[in-house]
Design a protein around this motif. Sequence first.
Motif, PDB file in Angstrom:
ATOM      1  N   ASP A  96       0.813  -1.205   0.091  1.00  0.00           N
ATOM      2  CA  ASP A  96       0.018   0.038   0.135  1.00  0.00           C
ATOM      3  C   ASP A  96       0.986   1.089   0.111  1.00  0.00           C
ATOM      4  O   ASP A  96       1.567   1.477   1.262  1.00  0.00           O
ATOM      5  CB  ASP A  96      -0.965   0.038   1.154  1.00  0.00           C
ATOM      6  CG  ASP A  96      -1.870   1.206   1.295  1.00  0.00           C
ATOM      7  OD1 ASP A  96      -1.935   1.870   0.235  1.00  0.00           O
ATOM      8  OD2 ASP A  96      -2.623   1.301   2.470  1.00  0.00           O
ATOM      9  N   VAL A  97       1.145   2.026  -0.997  1.00  0.00           N
ATOM     10  CA  VAL A  97       1.801   3.139  -1.178  1.00  0.00           C
ATOM     11  C   VAL A  97       0.898   4.389  -0.974  1.00  0.00           C
ATOM     12  O   VAL A  97       0.170   4.614  -1.740  1.00  0.00           O
ATOM     13  CB  VAL A  97       2.441   3.133  -2.471  1.00  0.00           C
ATOM     14  CG1 VAL A  97       3.212   4.548  -3.094  1.00  0.00           C
ATOM     15  CG2 VAL A  97       3.046   2.012  -3.142  1.00  0.00           C
ATOM     16  N   VAL A 149       5.119   3.899   2.883  1.00  0.00           N
ATOM     17  CA  VAL A 149       4.733   2.605   2.180  1.00  0.00           C
ATOM     18  C   VAL A 149       4.472   1.489   3.314  1.00  0.00           C
ATOM     19  O   VAL A 149       5.421   1.238   3.978  1.00  0.00           O
ATOM     20  CB  VAL A 149       6.055   1.858   1.197  1.00  0.00           C
ATOM     21  CG1 VAL A 149       5.598   0.710   0.400  1.00  0.00           C
ATOM     22  CG2 VAL A 149       6.350   3.058   0.358  1.00  0.00           C
ATOM     23  N   ASN A 187       5.903  -5.154  -8.358  1.00  0.00           N
ATOM     24  CA  ASN A 187       5.019  -4.045  -8.054  1.00  0.00           C
ATOM     25  C   ASN A 187       5.550  -2.798  -8.669  1.00  0.00           C
ATOM     26  O   ASN A 187       6.708  -2.134  -8.192  1.00  0.00           O
ATOM     27  CB  ASN A 187       5.027  -3.877  -6.658  1.00  0.00           C
ATOM     28  CG  ASN A 187       3.705  -2.992  -6.263  1.00  0.00           C
ATOM     29  OD1 ASN A 187       3.673  -1.817  -6.394  1.00  0.00           O
ATOM     30  ND2 ASN A 187       2.633  -3.421  -5.839  1.00  0.00           N
ATOM     31  N   GLU A 230       4.536   0.175  -8.850  1.00  0.00           N
ATOM     32  CA  GLU A 230       4.436   1.597  -7.980  1.00  0.00           C
ATOM     33  C   GLU A 230       5.475   1.528  -6.870  1.00  0.00           C
ATOM     34  O   GLU A 230       5.884   2.562  -6.683  1.00  0.00           O
ATOM     35  CB  GLU A 230       2.942   1.374  -7.449  1.00  0.00           C
ATOM     36  CG  GLU A 230       2.295   2.697  -7.138  1.00  0.00           C
ATOM     37  CD  GLU A 230       1.074   2.642  -6.145  1.00  0.00           C
ATOM     38  OE1 GLU A 230       0.482   3.684  -5.946  1.00  0.00           O
ATOM     39  OE2 GLU A 230       0.565   1.598  -5.936  1.00  0.00           O
ATOM     40  N   GLN A 265       8.848   2.532  -8.175  1.00  0.00           N
ATOM     41  CA  GLN A 265       8.817   3.905  -8.287  1.00  0.00           C
ATOM     42  C   GLN A 265       9.145   4.856  -7.038  1.00  0.00           C
ATOM     43  O   GLN A 265      10.178   5.578  -6.863  1.00  0.00           O
ATOM     44  CB  GLN A 265       7.461   4.381  -8.826  1.00  0.00           C
ATOM     45  CG  GLN A 265       7.013   4.208 -10.287  1.00  0.00           C
ATOM     46  CD  GLN A 265       7.896   5.044 -11.140  1.00  0.00           C
ATOM     47  OE1 GLN A 265       8.311   6.549 -10.795  1.00  0.00           O
ATOM     48  NE2 GLN A 265       8.440   4.824 -12.055  1.00  0.00           N
ATOM     49  N   VAL A 266       8.623   4.526  -5.847  1.00  0.00           N
ATOM     50  CA  VAL A 266       8.810   5.201  -4.682  1.00  0.00           C
ATOM     51  C   VAL A 266       9.604   4.766  -4.113  1.00  0.00           C
ATOM     52  O   VAL A 266      10.193   5.398  -3.092  1.00  0.00           O
ATOM     53  CB  VAL A 266       7.249   5.414  -3.895  1.00  0.00           C
ATOM     54  CG1 VAL A 266       6.341   5.947  -4.891  1.00  0.00           C
ATOM     55  CG2 VAL A 266       6.923   4.198  -3.609  1.00  0.00           C
TER      56      VAL A 266
END
Lengths: 284, 164
Positions: A64-65, A70, A84, A86, A89-90
């Motif tokens: 869950d970002v 996170v 994943n 997303e 990315q983070v």
Amino acid sequence: MIPAAFEYHRPTDMAGVLAVLEEHGDDARVLAGGHSLIPMMKLRMAEVPHLIDLQDVSGLGGIDVRTGEVHIGAMTTQTEIIENAELAQVCPILKEAALQIADPQVRYMGTVGGNVANGDPGNDMPGLMQCLDATFELVGPDGTREVKARDFYEAAYMTDREDDEVLTKVVIPAHGAGYAYEKQKRKIGDYATAAAAVTIVSDMGKCVQASIAMTNLSDTPVWSEAAGAALVGTSLDDAAVDAAVSAMLGDIDPTQDNRGPIEFKKHAAAVILRRAIARAWSRA
Amino acid sequence: MSNKMHIKMNVNGEEQEFLAEPRELLIHTLRERLDITGPHIGCETSHCGACTVTIDGKSVKSCTMFVAQANGKDVTTIEGLGGPDDLHVLQSAFKEHHGLQCGFCTPGMITRASKLLEENPNPTEEEVRFGMAGNICRCTGYQNIVKSILAAASELQAAKEAAE
Ligand SMILES: Cc1cc2nc3c(=O)[nH]c(=O)nc-3n(C[C@H](O)[C@H](O)[C@H](O)COP(=O)(O)OP(=O)(O)OC[C@H]3O[C@@H](n4cnc5c(N)ncnc54)[C@H](O)[C@@H]3O)c2cc1C
Ligand code: FES
Ligand code: FES
């Protein structure tokens, strides 16, 4: 290699897990991906009269970002981390590290929760979580509590987790820093001879924040505060990197084993840290 | 403590039901109980991949899973991919390109490779090597295994394009 007999439990919620833990105390243990625990049971180095399989327990999976952090459920596998987009990315260092753990078959099964809760100094995620200043959420009979990864590890296979507690998730603050996970291993699929997790934040050509943690070089992961501090305020000239490496060497405490003598491990640790710093800086 | 439990699983499309101790390792269930001897026991220590099967879409070393964990699951072994009269594309490619010598690692190799190609139908050589890193071969030096998998990938791609 047949393990001792056990009673198998597969509860579907946390209350069910806690009930078995409460009833059987030390005799009960949770099973996540099983790729650390089952080999130990087969060698009869671990005996678990009551095995609690977490695979059907609701609420333990998922990435869950959120803004600023996170949340990763304990049962999230290394493969799910790698896949994943997303998350890549983070918090790209997670994928970079997960790709260096074991082999494809092990990564389909091995979980983040199992990796950080296990307490084996060879596991890669604990050092990484210390570098990222992650927090672990634990649930037990008295409710939920949080422990910093940097405060969690006490000795080999000894952590701050009580026998009747389950690790439910890992929370990682978003960082936006340059990063690198570097690992020296004897062959693909091996545990680290030495590994380094590094994040560096730069501003106008200077390092303003740095975090460094080392894996399999002590009986716990080692977050070297002094090594990170040696980089802050510098433009990562040779003298600063040398200072960071020698600070790190002062904080680790490797032992001789089949991965080599102490001097070799220190040498490998220094090489790996230099590489990780250079790569993190190039991305900062 | 002989606490047998009721196990149900689908292996290669067939429903199987039996009583087993939860500690039984899945590889032993397959080989000894169900007489499915494609998956091999190479190391028994989670390292060699000879015991690889597919469970609910994951490549799994079946020496490192208790039968209890596989209760209710779908399991595919090399036997489920193809047989002597209807070889899977990977099986033909291994035969064609000398992807095996003694053949001990081959069932695990092909079962793993089938999953790899499902996830990445058009892999580079490097991706094949990385994706096959959990399977050890003591004979071939891997060169022809990689060649076989790449050949199977091209063939599958060509068949897909022809179908489109
Ligand atoms: C061939 C091979 C190579 C490997 N190489 C590496 C490597 O290079 N780097 C690396 O980091 N790891 C490596 N591993 C270990 C692998 O990543 C494990 O899967 C991982 O350490 C543990 O995760 P698991 O989900 O399998 O945990 P399990 O084996 O199920 O559990 C491990 C321990 O943690 C406890 N536990 C699990 N989940 C929880 C929870 N949620 N709360 C509380 N306690 C819990 C269990 O009771 C047990 O004591 C390797 C394993 C194999 C077989
Ligand atoms: S027999 Fe399972 S990995 Fe070797
Ligand atoms: S062909 Fe003999 S081990 Fe691979």
